[in-house]
Structures are given as structure tokens and as C-alpha cells.
Design a protein around this motif. Structure first.
Motif, mmCIF file in Angstrom:
data_model
loop_
_atom_site.group_PDB
_atom_site.id
_atom_site.type_symbol
_atom_site.label_atom_id
_atom_site.label_comp_id
_atom_site.label_asym_id
_atom_site.label_seq_id
_atom_site.Cartn_x
_atom_site.Cartn_y
_atom_site.Cartn_z
ATOM 1 N N THR A 49 -9.142 -4.956 6.644
ATOM 2 C CA THR A 49 -8.912 -3.907 5.669
ATOM 3 C C THR A 49 -7.770 -3.017 6.139
ATOM 4 O O THR A 49 -7.777 -2.520 7.265
ATOM 5 C CB THR A 49 -10.175 -3.055 5.460
ATOM 6 N N ILE A 50 -6.814 -2.830 5.253
ATOM 7 C CA ILE A 50 -5.692 -1.925 5.490
ATOM 8 C C ILE A 50 -5.863 -0.775 4.524
ATOM 9 O O ILE A 50 -6.061 -0.985 3.329
ATOM 10 C CB ILE A 50 -4.346 -2.645 5.273
ATOM 11 N N SER A 51 -5.814 0.453 5.020
ATOM 12 C CA SER A 51 -6.042 1.606 4.141
ATOM 13 C C SER A 51 -4.991 2.686 4.364
ATOM 14 O O SER A 51 -4.362 2.752 5.418
ATOM 15 C CB SER A 51 -7.437 2.183 4.369
ATOM 16 N N LEU A 52 -4.838 3.499 3.336
ATOM 17 C CA LEU A 52 -3.939 4.634 3.399
ATOM 18 C C LEU A 52 -4.553 5.738 2.557
ATOM 19 O O LEU A 52 -4.850 5.527 1.383
ATOM 20 C CB LEU A 52 -2.558 4.272 2.855
ATOM 21 N N SER A 53 -4.778 6.893 3.160
ATOM 22 C CA SER A 53 -5.289 8.026 2.393
ATOM 23 C C SER A 53 -4.126 8.927 2.010
ATOM 24 O O SER A 53 -3.035 8.823 2.573
ATOM 25 C CB SER A 53 -6.331 8.796 3.192
ATOM 26 N N ARG A 54 -4.365 9.798 1.059
ATOM 27 C CA ARG A 54 -3.324 10.694 0.577
ATOM 28 C C ARG A 54 -2.722 11.451 1.757
ATOM 29 O O ARG A 54 -3.422 12.002 2.573
ATOM 30 C CB ARG A 54 -3.931 11.670 -0.428
ATOM 31 N N ASN A 55 -1.403 11.448 1.828
ATOM 32 C CA ASN A 55 -0.641 12.106 2.904
ATOM 33 C C ASN A 55 -0.990 11.577 4.289
ATOM 34 O O ASN A 55 -0.871 12.294 5.269
ATOM 35 C CB ASN A 55 -0.846 13.623 2.873
ATOM 36 N N VAL B 34 0.845 -1.201 0.000
ATOM 37 C CA VAL B 34 0.000 0.000 0.000
ATOM 38 C C VAL B 34 0.883 1.255 0.000
ATOM 39 O O VAL B 34 0.603 2.228 -0.708
ATOM 40 C CB VAL B 34 -0.967 -0.033 1.207
ATOM 41 N N GLN B 35 1.960 1.243 0.763
ATOM 42 C CA GLN B 35 2.875 2.391 0.790
ATOM 43 C C GLN B 35 3.586 2.557 -0.550
ATOM 44 O O GLN B 35 3.794 3.679 -1.018
ATOM 45 C CB GLN B 35 3.876 2.236 1.923
ATOM 46 N N GLN B 36 3.951 1.460 -1.213
ATOM 47 C CA GLN B 36 4.564 1.537 -2.540
ATOM 48 C C GLN B 36 3.592 2.143 -3.546
ATOM 49 O O GLN B 36 3.983 2.941 -4.399
ATOM 50 C CB GLN B 36 4.999 0.153 -3.007
ATOM 51 N N ILE B 37 2.320 1.746 -3.442
ATOM 52 C CA ILE B 37 1.314 2.293 -4.349
ATOM 53 C C ILE B 37 1.145 3.789 -4.112
ATOM 54 O O ILE B 37 0.993 4.573 -5.054
ATOM 55 C CB ILE B 37 -0.021 1.530 -4.195
ATOM 56 N N ILE C 147 -6.264 -5.274 -3.745
ATOM 57 C CA ILE C 147 -6.060 -3.851 -3.507
ATOM 58 C C ILE C 147 -6.829 -3.029 -4.528
ATOM 59 O O ILE C 147 -6.911 -3.392 -5.698
ATOM 60 C CB ILE C 147 -4.553 -3.520 -3.545
ATOM 61 N N CYS C 148 -7.380 -1.891 -4.063
ATOM 62 C CA CYS C 148 -8.054 -0.945 -4.947
ATOM 63 C C CYS C 148 -7.681 0.468 -4.540
ATOM 64 O O CYS C 148 -7.178 0.707 -3.444
ATOM 65 C CB CYS C 148 -9.569 -1.139 -4.904
ATOM 66 N N VAL C 149 -7.925 1.414 -5.454
ATOM 67 C CA VAL C 149 -7.683 2.830 -5.187
ATOM 68 C C VAL C 149 -8.997 3.554 -5.413
ATOM 69 O O VAL C 149 -9.547 3.539 -6.511
ATOM 70 C CB VAL C 149 -6.585 3.406 -6.111
ATOM 71 N N ASP C 150 -9.504 4.187 -4.364
ATOM 72 C CA ASP C 150 -10.770 4.902 -4.438
ATOM 73 C C ASP C 150 -10.485 6.396 -4.357
ATOM 74 O O ASP C 150 -9.490 6.809 -3.777
ATOM 75 C CB ASP C 150 -11.669 4.469 -3.277
ATOM 76 N N GLY C 151 -11.341 7.202 -4.928
ATOM 77 C CA GLY C 151 -11.181 8.648 -4.839
ATOM 78 C C GLY C 151 -11.464 9.318 -6.153
ATOM 79 O O GLY C 151 -12.257 8.845 -6.969
ATOM 80 N N GLY D 292 -9.505 12.376 -9.121
ATOM 81 C CA GLY D 292 -8.212 12.773 -9.659
ATOM 82 C C GLY D 292 -7.417 13.645 -8.714
ATOM 83 O O GLY D 292 -6.214 13.790 -8.856
ATOM 84 N N ALA D 293 -8.079 14.239 -7.689
ATOM 85 C CA ALA D 293 -7.407 15.153 -6.776
ATOM 86 C C ALA D 293 -7.033 14.507 -5.442
ATOM 87 O O ALA D 293 -6.233 15.054 -4.695
ATOM 88 C CB ALA D 293 -8.292 16.364 -6.520
ATOM 89 N N THR D 294 -7.613 13.383 -5.118
ATOM 90 C CA THR D 294 -7.315 12.703 -3.862
ATOM 91 C C THR D 294 -7.507 11.196 -4.052
ATOM 92 O O THR D 294 -8.115 10.763 -5.025
ATOM 93 C CB THR D 294 -8.199 13.222 -2.713
ATOM 94 N N PHE D 295 -7.013 10.408 -3.122
ATOM 95 C CA PHE D 295 -7.156 8.957 -3.228
ATOM 96 C C PHE D 295 -7.104 8.318 -1.853
ATOM 97 O O PHE D 295 -6.585 8.883 -0.901
ATOM 98 C CB PHE D 295 -6.069 8.348 -4.118
#
Length: 136
Positions: A121-127, A48-51, A99-103, A105-108
Motif C-alpha cells: 500500500t502506497i499512501s499520501l495524506s493531504r499536505n 498518487v502525487q498527480q491525484i 487507487i482510492c481516495v478516503d476522507g 470534504g475537508a481532508t483526504f
């Protein structure tokens, strides 16, 4: 005086030895299984961090983040590998996470959903930092 010499182990001694080996092996199997599960969850966090890093590069190149939409499936995992990592296999099949990316074009938000461990579920939001839900 007649002395009796021992020619081997008695049946009771052999049964006790087998019981001790059985107890030790059952403890070892449980410990090993927990170790494997923890290692897979840590691998999912690293992926997730690599993505997230690849998302930063994609944003620098195109001005928007790559989004697959959720829920996480093998199709979304393959799309991430294809689009962000030029087809490199960074999400192993045996990791038991999709793994999926939700959001937009400005955030994810990147989500890794377990296919094996009770919907962990493991998640990571922008920043943001990596978060595990209560099922992990």
C-alpha cells in the motif's frame, strides 16, 4: 608426423557454453523482474502525487475534496480518472495498483493498493509525503 586438425567443438565445450548462457540468462531474468516491480511502484507513487495535485485544484474549484471511499478497486480508479482528470487514462491497467481516495470534504488520504505485490500500500495524506508500507 601426422597432425590432427580440429573440425569443430567437442560435446563438452558445447555443454559448458550452454551452461554459462543458462546461468547468465537466469540472473538477467531475476534482475529484470525486480526492475519492473520497482518501476511499477514508482509509477504508482507518481500517480498518487498527480491525484494530490488534482485534489488541490478540485478544492479550489468546489471548496471540497473529491472522495471515492476505500478499499481501492477498479471502480474507484475509474471514478478518479473520470472526476479529477476528465476521463484521461492516468492509471494504466498494467500497473498492478488500484487507487482510492478516503476522507471527507475537508481532508483526504490517497491510497494505492497493489493487486499483485503482497498487498503493498502506497499512501499520501493531504499536505504529506508519499508513504510505502512494510510490504513494499
Amino acid at each position: 608426423m601426422i597432425s590432427k586438425s580440429s573440425t569443430g567443438f567437442s560435446l563438452v565445450e558445447l555443454l559448458v557454453a550452454i551452461a554459462i548462457i543458462g546461468i547468465l540468462s537466469s540472473i538477467g531474468i531475476v534482475t529484470y523482474t525486480g526492475y519492473i516491480e520497482g518501476a511499477k511502484k514508482n509509477s504508482a507513487e507518481n500517480i498518487v502525487q498527480q491525484i494530490a495535485l488534482a485534489q488541490t485544484e478540485a478544492y479550489a474549484n468546489s471548496g471540497s475534496y473529491y472522495v471515492t471511499g476505500c478499499p481501492a478497486t477498479s471502480t474507484t480508479s475509474a471514478a478518479i480518472e473520470s472526476e479529477l482528470f476528465s476521463g484521461d487514462n492516468i492509471i494504466p491497467d498494467d500497473i498492478d495498483f488500484e487507487i482510492c481516495v478516503d476522507g471527507s470534504g475537508a481532508t483526504f488520504t490517497i491510497k494505492a493498493l497493489s493487486t499483485k505485490y503482497d498487498n503493498c500500500t502506497i499512501s499520501l495524506s493531504r499536505n504529506g509525503a508519499v508513504n510505502r508500507d512494510e510490504n513494499c
